[in-house]
Write a protein that holds these residues in place. Structure first.
Motif, PDB file in Angstrom:
ATOM      1  N   ALA A  55     -10.448   9.502 -19.803  1.00 30.25           N
ATOM      2  CA  ALA A  55     -10.100  10.270 -17.774  1.00 30.25           C
ATOM      3  C   ALA A  55     -11.215  10.176 -17.427  1.00 30.25           C
ATOM      4  CB  ALA A  55      -9.400  11.137 -18.409  1.00 30.25           C
ATOM      5  N   ALA A  56     -12.437  10.969 -17.385  1.00 38.14           N
ATOM      6  CA  ALA A  56     -13.731  10.993 -16.463  1.00 38.14           C
ATOM      7  C   ALA A  56     -13.566   9.633 -16.183  1.00 38.14           C
ATOM      8  CB  ALA A  56     -14.555  11.694 -17.016  1.00 38.14           C
ATOM      9  N   ALA A  57     -13.751   8.423 -16.602  1.00 40.34           N
ATOM     10  CA  ALA A  57     -14.130   7.386 -16.955  1.00 40.34           C
ATOM     11  C   ALA A  57     -13.187   6.778 -15.673  1.00 40.34           C
ATOM     12  CB  ALA A  57     -14.291   6.456 -17.796  1.00 40.34           C
ATOM     13  N   GLN A  58     -11.875   6.412 -15.937  1.00 43.79           N
ATOM     14  CA  GLN A  58     -10.873   6.022 -15.191  1.00 43.79           C
ATOM     15  C   GLN A  58     -11.329   6.694 -14.048  1.00 43.79           C
ATOM     16  OE1 GLN A  58      -8.718   3.673 -16.635  1.00 43.79           O
ATOM     17  NE2 GLN A  58      -8.119   3.926 -14.352  1.00 43.79           N
ATOM     18  N   ALA A  59     -11.345   8.482 -13.520  1.00 43.05           N
ATOM     19  CA  ALA A  59     -11.560   8.815 -12.462  1.00 43.05           C
ATOM     20  C   ALA A  59     -12.463   7.892 -11.771  1.00 43.05           C
ATOM     21  CB  ALA A  59     -11.830   9.873 -12.798  1.00 43.05           C
ATOM     22  N   ALA A  60     -13.900   7.426 -12.851  1.00 40.44           N
ATOM     23  CA  ALA A  60     -14.847   6.493 -11.782  1.00 40.44           C
ATOM     24  C   ALA A  60     -14.004   5.770 -11.563  1.00 40.44           C
ATOM     25  CB  ALA A  60     -16.096   6.877 -13.086  1.00 40.44           C
ATOM     26  N   GLN A  61     -13.372   4.795 -11.733  1.00 37.54           N
ATOM     27  CA  GLN A  61     -13.045   3.323 -12.665  1.00 37.54           C
ATOM     28  C   GLN A  61     -12.294   3.896 -10.971  1.00 37.54           C
ATOM     29  OE1 GLN A  61     -13.497   0.671 -12.920  1.00 37.54           O
ATOM     30  NE2 GLN A  61     -12.201  -0.126 -12.017  1.00 37.54           N
ATOM     31  N   GLU A  62     -11.241   4.451 -10.737  1.00 37.91           N
ATOM     32  CA  GLU A  62     -10.110   5.119  -9.228  1.00 37.91           C
ATOM     33  C   GLU A  62     -11.368   4.948  -8.116  1.00 37.91           C
ATOM     34  OE1 GLU A  62      -7.243   4.160  -9.123  1.00 37.91           O
ATOM     35  OE2 GLU A  62      -7.062   4.164 -11.538  1.00 37.91           O
ATOM     36  N   ALA A  63     -12.130   5.885  -8.150  1.00 35.28           N
ATOM     37  CA  ALA A  63     -13.178   6.119  -7.293  1.00 35.28           C
ATOM     38  C   ALA A  63     -13.437   4.619  -6.613  1.00 35.28           C
ATOM     39  CB  ALA A  63     -14.020   6.573  -6.889  1.00 35.28           C
ATOM     40  N   TYR A  64     -14.222   4.139  -7.465  1.00 36.38           N
ATOM     41  CA  TYR A  64     -14.839   2.429  -7.019  1.00 36.38           C
ATOM     42  C   TYR A  64     -13.458   1.382  -6.546  1.00 36.38           C
ATOM     43  CZ  TYR A  64     -15.363  -2.641  -8.023  1.00 36.38           C
ATOM     44  OH  TYR A  64     -15.322  -3.920  -7.396  1.00 36.38           O
ATOM     45  N   GLU A  65     -12.291   1.031  -6.861  1.00 39.13           N
ATOM     46  CA  GLU A  65     -10.739   0.788  -6.873  1.00 39.13           C
ATOM     47  C   GLU A  65     -10.748   1.100  -5.553  1.00 39.13           C
ATOM     48  OE1 GLU A  65      -8.559   0.429  -9.891  1.00 39.13           O
ATOM     49  OE2 GLU A  65      -9.835  -1.105 -11.144  1.00 39.13           O
ATOM     50  N   GLU A  66     -10.392   2.646  -5.023  1.00 41.82           N
ATOM     51  CA  GLU A  66      -9.955   2.875  -4.076  1.00 41.82           C
ATOM     52  C   GLU A  66     -11.011   3.668  -3.138  1.00 41.82           C
ATOM     53  OE1 GLU A  66      -7.028   5.887  -4.949  1.00 41.82           O
ATOM     54  OE2 GLU A  66      -6.075   4.500  -6.299  1.00 41.82           O
ATOM     55  N   ALA A  67     -12.419   3.825  -2.795  1.00 38.32           N
ATOM     56  CA  ALA A  67     -12.911   3.993  -1.985  1.00 38.32           C
ATOM     57  C   ALA A  67     -14.393   3.430  -1.609  1.00 38.32           C
ATOM     58  CB  ALA A  67     -12.845   5.073  -1.873  1.00 38.32           C
ATOM     59  N   GLY A  68     -14.485   2.160  -2.766  1.00 37.97           N
ATOM     60  CA  GLY A  68     -16.094   1.469  -2.760  1.00 37.97           C
ATOM     61  C   GLY A  68     -16.649   2.841  -3.637  1.00 37.97           C
TER      62      GLY A  68
END
Length: 149
Positions: A55-68
């Motif tokens: 879940a932590a790695a997925q949260a980091a991926q979402e930060a990249y995709e949604e906010a750069g």
């Protein structure tokens, strides 16, 4: 193909993970929020918890995709909040979001969802006022240093 959320039943509790992107500027802690796609509300970058990665790695991926954003993600959650997720068919279901602290190291000029969302730095107090979820606002206010209070 139907989205993951449209295949869920209205009685199922959704589980998502979110990044809490933080940075220090002039001795003050700032948090980055993004707008949601449909309602344009200020939210944390978040997405569905998936079985294939943490879940932590997925949260980091979402930060990249949604906010750069790229940075160091915490391994343990720092809190949770709940909200009503509106499904494609208009039905709302309760959703629990697990939050992971993300120390921002890089802010990208280009990212996957840059044309779909706005991103903005907020003070913790301003972010707490900008989000609609009371539990998230309380969590943000709890991060304010005692010296700033």
């Amino acid at each position: 193909m139907p989205s993951k959320i449209s295949r869920r039943s209205a009685s199922t509790r959704c589980r998502q993970c979110a990044a809490l992107p933080l940075s220090q500027q002039d001795g003050e802690t700032l948090v980055m929020l993004v707008t949601s796609r449909e309602t344009r509300r200020w939210v944390l970058p978040k997405g569905w918890i998936e079985k294939r990665i943490s879940a932590a790695a997925q949260a980091a991926q979402e930060a990249y995709e949604e906010a750069g954003i790229r940075g160091r993600i915490g391994k343990a959650p720092i809190g949770t909040y709940a909200y009503a997720k509106r499904l494609d068919n208009g039905v709302s279901v309760p959703c629990e979001v697990v939050i992971y602290r993300l120390e921002v190291e890089t802010l990208l000029d280009r990212w996957p969802e840059m044309g779909e969302r706005e991103r903005r730095w907020f003070t913790l107090e301003d972010a707490a006022a900008a989000v609609d979820e009371g539990d998230l606002g309380s969590l943000l206010l709890g991060l304010v240093s005692p010296q700033a209070a």
